[in-house]
Design an enzyme around this catalytic site. Structure first.
Site: not given
Length: 357
Positions: A258, A113, A288
């Protein structure tokens, strides 16, 4: 040497919306529980015929259109992903072909990520290294793209409720003096690699009937351990980055993190000391989206007109490895030619239309 900055942004979120109610029962939770624990209300899901490169190609073309850059002007196409189309070749090679970037070197970056911030740093460095050459007059395309829906165990409430699919992209190139990317900080804590991962399918644990039966190909995460990692490392990294750039925390106007979990981000937000900044979140409606999440959120606030020339923008991401990265930019004026809102058609259809004959 002129600084390197973001000249255009783009994103693509698949059209299928998946509500909490659709996945809650399978994970043994409720809509209320998901919202309370994560802040997520819905996420997007890629179509059966959409691969990571399809999503990436649409986001790429939107960023190129906004920047006013033609595909053949690209020197680099860098795709950050941990859900590639296939183990090899690089997903970036499919994207390069789909958008017609015939002069570009193309490769992938996998920092899970954190990948977009890592890829941003790599591409900026390559463009700077070409200063004074013909190649410096070309551009870099950085894409974060992931389809986590293909690697989730939908009975695992720690992961099934969190992830959505999507892609975001930026075009990098020479910009005005005093603008552009100012500083980047990257850190990997390999001693904590066990917190996030997909165990099977690589050289250590090749695919077998047994690994599939045991669910070793699914994404697994220690949520409590990840929260501890972020709380311990993100505030320190942000302070170090601002020191590197000679920028005071109160000068930062926008924080684009993020989009892991809204509750976790709200917990760590006061520790960052960004008293005049807005923390931008899209996790409530997109979930996400892995390496795409920073770029998707950046595009969302850009197309909404929330970024002004000269604004200080801080991007930060964290993910498996454990990897963490942050990048500070003084916003450059972009063409902003693309209106907000999704284009018609699926990513697969749009990508196919762009493939050179």
């Amino acid at each position: 040497m002129r600084p390197i900055g973001i000249l255009g942004t783009g994103s693509y979120l698949p059209h299928r919306v998946v509500s909490n109610d659709e996945i809650a029962a399978g994970a043994g939770v409720t809509d209320e529980w998901i919202v309370r624990k994560t802040g997520i209300r819905e996420r997007r899901r890629a179509g059966d015929h959409e691969a990571t490169s399809d999503l990436a190609a649409v986001a790429a073309r939107r960023a190129l259109d906004q920047a006013g850059v033609a595909p053949d002007q690209l020197a680099y196409v860098v795709v950050a992903t941990s859900t590639p189309d296939q183990p090899q070749p690089a997903t970036a090679s499919f994207v390069q072909h789909a958008i017609g970037a015939v002069n570009a070197a193309a490769f992938d970056v996998n920092a899970v990520c954190s990948g977009f911030v890592y890829a941003l740093s790599v591409t900026e460095s390559m463009l700077r290294a070409q200063a004074g050459t013909e190649r410096y007059e070309r551009y870099g395309l950085v894409i974060g793209a992931d389809i986590y829906s293909r690697i989730l165990d939908y009975s695992d409430r720690r992961t099934a409720i969190l992830f959505g699919d999507g892609a975001g992209a930026v075009v990098l190139g020479a910009t005005r003096a005093s603008q552009g990317l100012l500083a980047t900080r990257l850190l990997t804590r390999g001693d904590q690699h066990q917190l996030i991962g997909v165990a099977a399918g690589g050289s250590r644990m090749p695919a077998t009937a047994g690994t599939i039966e045991n669910g070793a190909h699914f994404f697994r995460m220690d949520g409590r351990g990840v929260r501890g990692f972020v709380a311990e490392n993100l505030p320190a990294l942000v302070r170090e980055l601002l020191d590197d750039a000679g920028v005071r925390p109160e000068e930062v106007r926008h924080f684009v993190p993020h989009q892991a979990n809204a509750v976790m981000l709200d917990e760590v937000w006061p520790e960052l000391g960004l008293v005049n900044a807005t923390q931008h979140l899209t996790v409530d409606r997109y979930g996400n989206t892995g390496s795409a999440s920073v770029a998707v959120t950046l595009d969302a606030i850009h197309t909404a007109g929330e970024l002004a020339e000269g604004d200080m923008v801080l991007m930060a991401a964290f993910g498996g490895g454990m990897a963490i990265g942050a990048s500070l930019t003084r916003w450059s004026r972009t063409r902003h030619a693309r209106p907000p809102g999704a284009l018609a058609g699926t990513a697969h259809e749009e990508a196919r239309q762009a493939v050179p004959a």
